[in-house]
Motif scaffolding. Structure first.
Motif, PDB file in Angstrom:
ATOM      1  N   ALA A 188       0.701  -1.228  -0.068  1.00  0.00           N
ATOM      2  CA  ALA A 188      -0.119   0.161  -0.077  1.00  0.00           C
ATOM      3  C   ALA A 188       0.641   1.566  -0.033  1.00  0.00           C
ATOM      4  O   ALA A 188       2.039   1.276   0.501  1.00  0.00           O
ATOM      5  CB  ALA A 188      -1.659  -0.573   1.482  1.00  0.00           C
ATOM      6  N   PRO A 189       0.616   2.066  -0.363  1.00  0.00           N
ATOM      7  CA  PRO A 189      -1.150   2.480  -1.647  1.00  0.00           C
ATOM      8  C   PRO A 189      -0.826   2.020  -2.880  1.00  0.00           C
ATOM      9  O   PRO A 189      -1.506   1.965  -3.528  1.00  0.00           O
ATOM     10  CB  PRO A 189      -0.768   4.009  -1.553  1.00  0.00           C
ATOM     11  N   LEU A 190       0.156   1.514  -3.312  1.00  0.00           N
ATOM     12  CA  LEU A 190       0.679   1.219  -4.549  1.00  0.00           C
ATOM     13  C   LEU A 190      -0.225  -0.425  -4.982  1.00  0.00           C
ATOM     14  O   LEU A 190      -1.072   0.026  -6.178  1.00  0.00           O
ATOM     15  CB  LEU A 190       1.724   1.191  -4.741  1.00  0.00           C
ATOM     16  N   SER A 191      -0.517  -0.969  -3.933  1.00  0.00           N
ATOM     17  CA  SER A 191      -1.279  -1.750  -4.367  1.00  0.00           C
ATOM     18  C   SER A 191      -2.894  -1.403  -4.212  1.00  0.00           C
ATOM     19  O   SER A 191      -3.098  -2.076  -5.169  1.00  0.00           O
ATOM     20  CB  SER A 191      -0.527  -3.304  -3.064  1.00  0.00           C
ATOM     21  N   GLU A 192      -3.352  -0.817  -3.566  1.00  0.00           N
ATOM     22  CA  GLU A 192      -4.362  -0.221  -4.000  1.00  0.00           C
ATOM     23  C   GLU A 192      -4.801   0.313  -5.287  1.00  0.00           C
ATOM     24  O   GLU A 192      -6.061   0.468  -6.055  1.00  0.00           O
ATOM     25  CB  GLU A 192      -4.487   1.203  -3.000  1.00  0.00           C
TER      26      GLU A 192
END
Length: 85
Positions: free
Chosen positions: A8-12
């Motif tokens: 997170a926050p990239l996975s989101e």
């Protein structure tokens, strides 16, 4: 295809933590990730295609750079730096 793991926050922004992405180098894999998931564009790579200063990339546990080779069975971890006071 390499397995790219995001936190997170990239996975989101990408709709999940793990993504199969093709490419022969870390740079190619990250460009392909941005193309497949436009909301992440600019978060990992800068306008010159370089890994941003606040992002760490590891290939099979070893620090990676844009030119680091990536094999189809490799794991690529993208970790944004944690900041705060």
């Amino acid at each position: 295809m390499a397995q790219v793991m995001l936190r997170a926050p990239l996975s989101e922004l990408c709709g999940g933590r793990t993504h199969a992405v093709a490419g022969e180098t870390v740079g190619e894999v990250l460009v392909a990730l941005e193309q497949e998931h436009p909301p992440i564009a600019g978060w990992v790579l800068d306008e010159r295609g370089r890994i941003r200063e606040h992002v760490n990339v590891f290939v099979n546990g070893n620090q990676g750079e844009e030119q680091t080779p990536v094999q189809p069975d490799d794991s690529v971890h993208v970790l944004p730096a944690i900041t705060g006071g």
